[in-house]
Design a protein around this motif. Sequence first.
Motif, PDB file in Angstrom:
ATOM      1  N   PRO A 205       0.841  -1.206   0.000  1.00  0.00           N
ATOM      2  CA  PRO A 205       0.000   0.000   0.000  1.00  0.00           C
ATOM      3  C   PRO A 205       0.870   1.248   0.000  1.00  0.00           C
ATOM      4  O   PRO A 205       2.049   1.193   0.357  1.00  0.00           O
ATOM      5  N   PRO A 206       0.321   2.381  -0.381  1.00  0.00           N
ATOM      6  CA  PRO A 206       1.123   3.612  -0.398  1.00  0.00           C
ATOM      7  C   PRO A 206       1.755   3.874   0.960  1.00  0.00           C
ATOM      8  O   PRO A 206       1.151   3.614   1.999  1.00  0.00           O
ATOM      9  N   PRO A 207       2.985   4.385   0.976  1.00  0.00           N
ATOM     10  CA  PRO A 207       3.602   4.733   2.258  1.00  0.00           C
ATOM     11  C   PRO A 207       2.823   5.853   2.934  1.00  0.00           C
ATOM     12  O   PRO A 207       2.146   6.649   2.280  1.00  0.00           O
ATOM     13  N   ARG A 208       2.936   5.896   4.233  1.00  0.00           N
ATOM     14  CA  ARG A 208       2.164   6.851   5.002  1.00  0.00           C
ATOM     15  C   ARG A 208       3.010   8.047   5.419  1.00  0.00           C
ATOM     16  O   ARG A 208       4.180   7.895   5.796  1.00  0.00           O
ATOM     17  N   MET A 209       2.439   9.243   5.325  1.00  0.00           N
ATOM     18  CA  MET A 209       3.042  10.443   5.887  1.00  0.00           C
ATOM     19  C   MET A 209       2.074  11.031   6.902  1.00  0.00           C
ATOM     20  O   MET A 209       0.884  11.188   6.611  1.00  0.00           O
ATOM     21  N   ILE A 210       2.590  11.358   8.086  1.00  0.00           N
ATOM     22  CA  ILE A 210       1.802  12.055   9.091  1.00  0.00           C
ATOM     23  C   ILE A 210       2.417  13.436   9.277  1.00  0.00           C
ATOM     24  O   ILE A 210       3.601  13.561   9.625  1.00  0.00           O
ATOM     25  N   VAL A 211       1.619  14.455   9.013  1.00  0.00           N
ATOM     26  CA  VAL A 211       2.066  15.837   9.126  1.00  0.00           C
ATOM     27  C   VAL A 211       1.470  16.418  10.408  1.00  0.00           C
ATOM     28  O   VAL A 211       0.244  16.437  10.571  1.00  0.00           O
ATOM     29  N   PHE A 212       2.322  16.878  11.288  1.00  0.00           N
ATOM     30  CA  PHE A 212       1.869  17.451  12.555  1.00  0.00           C
ATOM     31  C   PHE A 212       1.978  18.973  12.476  1.00  0.00           C
ATOM     32  O   PHE A 212       3.047  19.522  12.206  1.00  0.00           O
ATOM     33  N   GLY A 213       0.845  19.638  12.685  1.00  0.00           N
ATOM     34  CA  GLY A 213       0.791  21.090  12.604  1.00  0.00           C
ATOM     35  C   GLY A 213      -0.002  21.537  11.390  1.00  0.00           C
ATOM     36  O   GLY A 213       0.461  21.415  10.256  1.00  0.00           O
ATOM     37  N   ALA A 214      -1.208  22.035  11.600  1.00  0.00           N
ATOM     38  CA  ALA A 214      -2.098  22.437  10.501  1.00  0.00           C
ATOM     39  C   ALA A 214      -1.785  23.872  10.091  1.00  0.00           C
ATOM     40  O   ALA A 214      -2.596  24.788  10.275  1.00  0.00           O
ATOM     41  N   VAL A 215      -0.599  24.074   9.522  1.00  0.00           N
ATOM     42  CA  VAL A 215      -0.139  25.400   9.113  1.00  0.00           C
ATOM     43  C   VAL A 215      -0.083  25.472   7.591  1.00  0.00           C
ATOM     44  O   VAL A 215      -0.325  24.488   6.898  1.00  0.00           O
ATOM     45  N   ASP A 216       0.237  26.678   7.063  1.00  0.00           N
ATOM     46  CA  ASP A 216       0.257  26.830   5.614  1.00  0.00           C
ATOM     47  C   ASP A 216       1.334  25.959   4.970  1.00  0.00           C
ATOM     48  O   ASP A 216       1.148  25.437   3.867  1.00  0.00           O
ATOM     49  N   PHE A 217       2.460  25.751   5.649  1.00  0.00           N
ATOM     50  CA  PHE A 217       3.484  24.852   5.120  1.00  0.00           C
ATOM     51  C   PHE A 217       2.953  23.422   5.041  1.00  0.00           C
ATOM     52  O   PHE A 217       3.278  22.680   4.124  1.00  0.00           O
ATOM     53  N   ALA A 218       2.119  23.041   5.998  1.00  0.00           N
ATOM     54  CA  ALA A 218       1.543  21.703   5.989  1.00  0.00           C
ATOM     55  C   ALA A 218       0.607  21.514   4.808  1.00  0.00           C
ATOM     56  O   ALA A 218       0.534  20.439   4.215  1.00  0.00           O
ATOM     57  N   ALA A 220       0.846  22.946   1.825  1.00  0.00           N
ATOM     58  CA  ALA A 220       1.671  22.736   0.638  1.00  0.00           C
ATOM     59  C   ALA A 220       2.333  21.361   0.667  1.00  0.00           C
ATOM     60  O   ALA A 220       2.415  20.671  -0.359  1.00  0.00           O
ATOM     61  N   LEU A 221       2.799  20.933   1.838  1.00  0.00           N
ATOM     62  CA  LEU A 221       3.444  19.626   1.960  1.00  0.00           C
ATOM     63  C   LEU A 221       2.460  18.502   1.680  1.00  0.00           C
ATOM     64  O   LEU A 221       2.805  17.499   1.046  1.00  0.00           O
ATOM     65  N   THR A 222       1.234  18.652   2.132  1.00  0.00           N
ATOM     66  CA  THR A 222       0.216  17.637   1.879  1.00  0.00           C
ATOM     67  C   THR A 222      -0.018  17.465   0.384  1.00  0.00           C
ATOM     68  O   THR A 222      -0.119  16.330  -0.121  1.00  0.00           O
ATOM     69  N   ARG A 223      -0.092  18.575  -0.338  1.00  0.00           N
ATOM     70  CA  ARG A 223      -0.285  18.491  -1.787  1.00  0.00           C
ATOM     71  C   ARG A 223       0.897  17.790  -2.463  1.00  0.00           C
ATOM     72  O   ARG A 223       0.715  16.934  -3.331  1.00  0.00           O
ATOM     73  N   ALA A 224       2.114  18.149  -2.062  1.00  0.00           N
ATOM     74  CA  ALA A 224       3.302  17.549  -2.670  1.00  0.00           C
ATOM     75  C   ALA A 224       3.393  16.056  -2.353  1.00  0.00           C
ATOM     76  O   ALA A 224       3.723  15.249  -3.223  1.00  0.00           O
ATOM     77  N   ALA A 225       3.093  15.691  -1.114  1.00  0.00           N
ATOM     78  CA  ALA A 225       3.181  14.282  -0.720  1.00  0.00           C
ATOM     79  C   ALA A 225       2.123  13.442  -1.422  1.00  0.00           C
ATOM     80  O   ALA A 225       2.401  12.312  -1.858  1.00  0.00           O
ATOM     81  N   ALA A 226       0.913  13.971  -1.554  1.00  0.00           N
ATOM     82  CA  ALA A 226      -0.139  13.250  -2.268  1.00  0.00           C
ATOM     83  C   ALA A 226       0.256  13.036  -3.720  1.00  0.00           C
ATOM     84  O   ALA A 226       0.027  11.960  -4.295  1.00  0.00           O
ATOM     85  N   PHE A 227       0.874  14.033  -4.335  1.00  0.00           N
ATOM     86  CA  PHE A 227       1.336  13.923  -5.711  1.00  0.00           C
ATOM     87  C   PHE A 227       2.365  12.807  -5.863  1.00  0.00           C
ATOM     88  O   PHE A 227       2.395  12.097  -6.872  1.00  0.00           O
ATOM     89  N   LEU A 228       3.200  12.609  -4.837  1.00  0.00           N
ATOM     90  CA  LEU A 228       4.233  11.579  -4.884  1.00  0.00           C
ATOM     91  C   LEU A 228       3.752  10.231  -4.365  1.00  0.00           C
ATOM     92  O   LEU A 228       4.547   9.300  -4.213  1.00  0.00           O
ATOM     93  N   GLY A 229       2.462  10.112  -4.106  1.00  0.00           N
ATOM     94  CA  GLY A 229       1.904   8.805  -3.797  1.00  0.00           C
ATOM     95  C   GLY A 229       1.801   8.450  -2.331  1.00  0.00           C
ATOM     96  O   GLY A 229       1.566   7.287  -1.997  1.00  0.00           O
ATOM     97  N   TYR A 230       1.951   9.401  -1.439  1.00  0.00           N
ATOM     98  CA  TYR A 230       1.820   9.123  -0.014  1.00  0.00           C
ATOM     99  C   TYR A 230       0.361   9.200   0.434  1.00  0.00           C
ATOM    100  O   TYR A 230      -0.432   9.955  -0.125  1.00  0.00           O
ATOM    101  N   ARG A 231       0.032   8.405   1.427  1.00  0.00           N
ATOM    102  CA  ARG A 231      -1.259   8.509   2.103  1.00  0.00           C
ATOM    103  C   ARG A 231      -1.057   9.439   3.292  1.00  0.00           C
ATOM    104  O   ARG A 231      -0.316   9.104   4.228  1.00  0.00           O
ATOM    105  N   THR A 271       7.019   4.713   6.986  1.00  0.00           N
ATOM    106  CA  THR A 271       6.258   5.878   7.432  1.00  0.00           C
ATOM    107  C   THR A 271       7.154   7.104   7.580  1.00  0.00           C
ATOM    108  O   THR A 271       8.281   7.019   8.070  1.00  0.00           O
ATOM    109  N   VAL A 272       6.623   8.249   7.152  1.00  0.00           N
ATOM    110  CA  VAL A 272       7.322   9.529   7.235  1.00  0.00           C
ATOM    111  C   VAL A 272       6.580  10.417   8.227  1.00  0.00           C
ATOM    112  O   VAL A 272       5.352  10.564   8.142  1.00  0.00           O
ATOM    113  N   LEU A 273       7.317  10.988   9.174  1.00  0.00           N
ATOM    114  CA  LEU A 273       6.733  11.885  10.166  1.00  0.00           C
ATOM    115  C   LEU A 273       7.339  13.275   9.982  1.00  0.00           C
ATOM    116  O   LEU A 273       8.565  13.431  10.050  1.00  0.00           O
ATOM    117  N   CYS A 274       6.486  14.272   9.741  1.00  0.00           N
ATOM    118  CA  CYS A 274       6.943  15.646   9.536  1.00  0.00           C
ATOM    119  C   CYS A 274       6.315  16.536  10.609  1.00  0.00           C
ATOM    120  O   CYS A 274       5.091  16.696  10.653  1.00  0.00           O
TER     121      CYS A 274
END
Length: 411
Positions: A205-218, A220-231, A271-274
């Motif tokens: 299954p797609p690798p998982r990324m968990i982004v902590f902090g609902a900020v504007d950088f998050a 942009a990071l969510t969009r980039a990670a989804a594009f690269l196939g992360y859940r 899993t990636v933790l940011c």
Amino acid sequence: MLDIAAELHRWTLEGRDFAVATVVRVTGSAPRQPGAALAVDRAGEAAGSVSGGCVEGAVYELCRQALDDGITVRERFGYSDEDAFAVGLTCGGTIEVLVTPVRAGDAVRPVVAAALAAAAGGRPAALARVVDGPDELLGRAVVVGEDLPSGLPVPGDDDVPDLGRGAVPEVRAMLAAGRTGTVTVGADGSRCGRPVTLFVESSVPPPRMIVFGAVDFASALTRAAAFLGYRVTVCDARPVFATAARFPEADEIVVDWPHRYLATAEVDARTVLCVLTHDPKFDVPLLKTALRLPVGYVGAMGSRRTHLDREAALREEGLTARELGRLHSPIGLDLGARTPEETALSIMAEIVAERHGGTGVPLTGARTPIHHEPAPSPSGALPGTGPRGVASQDVASLDIASLNALSTPGG
């Protein structure tokens, strides 16, 4: 072939005979990497690609031939060959393909079908086939995964069960790391006693990324990670910020204290933790938990001063130098990024480099390979998790004694 599992699974359900050519080895510069596949059915319909167009015609004919004679073959195409321009491979590298017939009645078919069904359904599965060794073993296969069907046929070769018992642990390790590549089993001293090289294709299954902090950088990071196939999961303790409207590309939004959520979250070696909160009351308890988990990457945003203060606080919490050494902080590569989107690119670039063993230096003028194949680290981390990765995931396998998933091509 698992990269086109959905299409080939449909073919098996429809009862189609087909042959599949899989890239099993690449040297130099080549358009597709190991695991890329081209399949051809009896009617001549094709799915997939092994070279992005360079040698498709020649490989297509190999598949048609395999469908007729039922023989598994391994072929090499390279720039140094006299007929390189005839088949179109002019990129300067070489590829080797394994062409396997998968016809009704072939003993390999139920093995392949089980792997295709699991991969198409989003379940972890690894298909391993013999690509080097005694001629009579070429193309034999074993499948490893969760919840796979039992009762696969027994080919009746006394060497096969021993080879299978040696292969399954190696294949399971490749699957746990989500890797595709070759392993050698059956070396001197084993019960099989014959070196055999297996090409292992892993579908996870797609690798998982968990982004902590609902900020504007998050965002942009969510969009980039989804594009690269992360859940992607976004977690923040503040419900006014952690909303689906602000993070439409996220697969999951969690409103909770980050360290409390992470303590029970499902993670693995990929899993990636940011950590983008850059607030000590969130960062310190969160990183204390994160740096002790078997994940592939932990990164934290903040200035160099913030990093030093955070590191000191984590030492006071009892983290060791080795645990702190897993932390990527300040997060990202030095791209001179300023905007949230540029920062997201910087973070994802570091994650990709860590995952594949890249250096992050410009390719222009560099002597580093363009495509990396990371080796296991001395610390025992699984390949593909980077030098700081820690692996503990175990994957259920087929019982080789009862299923005897090794098979004879062509029945």
